[in-house]
Design a protein around this motif. Sequence first.
Motif, PDB file in Angstrom:
ATOM      1  N   ASP A   1       3.693   5.984  -9.233  1.00 33.83           N
ATOM      2  CA  ASP A   1       3.174   4.611  -9.115  1.00 33.83           C
ATOM      3  C   ASP A   1       4.310   3.598  -9.050  1.00 33.83           C
ATOM      4  O   ASP A   1       4.262   2.640  -8.267  1.00 33.83           O
ATOM      5  CB  ASP A   1       2.259   4.291 -10.307  1.00 33.83           C
ATOM      6  CG  ASP A   1       0.973   5.115 -10.291  1.00 33.83           C
ATOM      7  OD1 ASP A   1       0.609   5.598  -9.194  1.00 33.83           O
ATOM      8  OD2 ASP A   1       0.350   5.267 -11.355  1.00 33.83           O
ATOM      9  N   GLN A   2       5.339   3.797  -9.873  1.00 35.18           N
ATOM     10  CA  GLN A   2       6.485   2.892  -9.855  1.00 35.18           C
ATOM     11  C   GLN A   2       7.189   2.936  -8.505  1.00 35.18           C
ATOM     12  O   GLN A   2       7.583   1.891  -7.964  1.00 35.18           O
ATOM     13  CB  GLN A   2       7.454   3.251 -10.977  1.00 35.18           C
ATOM     14  CG  GLN A   2       6.921   2.988 -12.377  1.00 35.18           C
ATOM     15  CD  GLN A   2       7.855   3.500 -13.459  1.00 35.18           C
ATOM     16  OE1 GLN A   2       8.862   4.157 -13.173  1.00 35.18           O
ATOM     17  NE2 GLN A   2       7.525   3.212 -14.717  1.00 35.18           N
ATOM     18  N   THR A   3       7.353   4.147  -7.957  1.00 33.61           N
ATOM     19  CA  THR A   3       8.011   4.288  -6.650  1.00 33.61           C
ATOM     20  C   THR A   3       7.192   3.624  -5.552  1.00 33.61           C
ATOM     21  O   THR A   3       7.739   2.949  -4.672  1.00 33.61           O
ATOM     22  CB  THR A   3       8.213   5.776  -6.320  1.00 33.61           C
ATOM     23  OG1 THR A   3       8.964   6.401  -7.372  1.00 33.61           O
ATOM     24  CG2 THR A   3       8.954   5.952  -5.007  1.00 33.61           C
ATOM     25  N   ILE A   4       5.866   3.790  -5.610  1.00 32.73           N
ATOM     26  CA  ILE A   4       4.996   3.170  -4.602  1.00 32.73           C
ATOM     27  C   ILE A   4       5.070   1.654  -4.691  1.00 32.73           C
ATOM     28  O   ILE A   4       5.119   0.952  -3.671  1.00 32.73           O
ATOM     29  CB  ILE A   4       3.541   3.662  -4.786  1.00 32.73           C
ATOM     30  CG1 ILE A   4       3.443   5.139  -4.368  1.00 32.73           C
ATOM     31  CG2 ILE A   4       2.581   2.810  -3.964  1.00 32.73           C
ATOM     32  CD1 ILE A   4       2.091   5.744  -4.612  1.00 32.73           C
ATOM     33  N   ASN A   5       5.101   1.118  -5.919  1.00 30.66           N
ATOM     34  CA  ASN A   5       5.184  -0.338  -6.085  1.00 30.66           C
ATOM     35  C   ASN A   5       6.488  -0.886  -5.497  1.00 30.66           C
ATOM     36  O   ASN A   5       6.498  -1.954  -4.869  1.00 30.66           O
ATOM     37  CB  ASN A   5       5.084  -0.703  -7.573  1.00 30.66           C
ATOM     38  CG  ASN A   5       3.691  -0.491  -8.125  1.00 30.66           C
ATOM     39  OD1 ASN A   5       2.711  -0.553  -7.384  1.00 30.66           O
ATOM     40  ND2 ASN A   5       3.586  -0.246  -9.417  1.00 30.66           N
TER      41      ASN A   5
END
Length: 585
Positions: free
Chosen positions: A228-232
């Motif tokens: 999720d952090q990478t996608i954000n």
Amino acid sequence: MSIFRKLGWYFKVQWRTYLFGLLGLLFTALLAIIPPRMIGVIVDLIHSHRLTVRLLVIDLLILFGAAIGQYGARYMWRTAIWGAAAKLEQTLRRRLFGHYMNMDQTFYQKYRTGDLMARATNDLQAIQRVAGGGILQFADSIITGGTTLIAMMTLVNWRLTLIAVLPFPLLAVMAFYLGQKINVAFRDSQAAFSRLNNKAQESISGVKVIKSLGQEQEDIDDFNQQVDQTINVNRRVNRLDAMFDPITTLIIALAYVATIVMGGSLVVDHVISIGNLVSFITYLSMMIWPIFAVGMLFNTMERGNASYDRVMHLINERSQVVDQSNGLTKRPSGDLQFNVESFHYPDDEQVTLQRVSFTIPAGKTLGIVGRVGAGKTTIMRLLLRQFEQYRGTISYGGTNILDYQLDAYLPAIGYVPQDSFLFSESVRDNIAFAKPEATQSEIEAVVAEAGLTEQIAQFEDGYDTLVGEEGVSLSGGQRQRLAIARALLIKPELLILDDALSAVDAETESKILNNLHGERAGKTTIIAAHRLSSVMQADEIIVLNHGTITERGNHAELMAQNGWYKQMFERQELEMKVRGSNVEK
């Protein structure tokens, strides 16, 4: 444009290839001018009722010839530019991998495996796109855009051309502004990908531990959180990236509006013909790619620039282990003298070894024992030249080990750590890794010395049995014995066993040590162990405590000293008796 300057060293080497590709782009652009002009001519002929079959056939043949010529020119630039880009990727991959192989332990303590893999994959691909797509976008936007503008001005009307291109400077402003933001955002994106890569690599490598502790769901949750952090982080890159196309489309729309308004009035005033207006609109449509290419170029350059900096940051790292180019090339042998006043690991001020001194005569065996963290493995690392920043001298055969070339020094040492790495190959290939030309009889001989013959005979495919990633299909004892066989195959002058028998039982340990004692007559051996039975037969034993030698002597002498060695030996003897009595019950 800084990424092009940074890659200037490669462009200088491949300038002929790129020149060939640029000529192909130029021929393509020049030939592309012909079809719009011929279409305008045909429209004027139709409008004036002067079109004949003969003229139509001539015009169609010209169009066909231009198409064939464009096909050849496109093949010309594609093979040149994309071929050169592939060579750059090949060059950087070889350079980076070679750099990985030459770096020391400090480097691998500083960088995690997932991060190194990310730079060797994602970042190199981004750099390759600069040398391929970036060159295409840069050159083609100038060549195609320039030739098309010249055709519009000379073949149609220069005033109409100036009006149509008035919105284009807005593209440069937009590209400069967004390009800076994309550079920062893409750096963050690559760093996030590296962190995610690290997490995946660690979870897969440690899946046995995760499952044995029942932490599957927790690890999945942690992984999902990092996803999720990478996608954000990537969403910001995508938002900035997505702004290029709409702005470029708006600029093109403004150009079309100006063309229709101005061009229509020129047709009404009989300044240009309808055919000229059709040709102009066709030429204007050909300007879409150069305009889009400019937007894509800034994106490609910023991504490549960020990736190039990340890769070169690794390549510019220097190993603290220096290999002397004019060092000795002879195979070391003779007495081994270890005299280190002090040593501490890089970025750690705490002294690990202090006033450690011993001499191993050629053909003798040294045992090293002590508590966990006493400094046993550190001695091995210094002998293997994994670290060279210490006060003191280590000499082999009367020569400082730093004076040997690594390619001459290290092959004379057989090193077996407690957790030896095995490759995802067969048993035979793992044993023969250091000596690929080894015969089957040589392999079987060292397997017998390591006490693994019966075990391999029980494998379904024998020596062809695949051990799995990191030897996952073998037991701990089997992995250790296979690693011992691999070390023995090169017939080392110095054999180092760093707690390499911890996973085998006492009986098997005794057999292996007896085999080594018989087969390695005249060769030097160092055995570091927690189980004192491993070093009982050593010619000398040293006891380490907090990086300092506290006791030394052979087994009998140490037992007479009534120190730590005797206490630990008696405790281990008692544990063995208790374990044996429990087995009998």
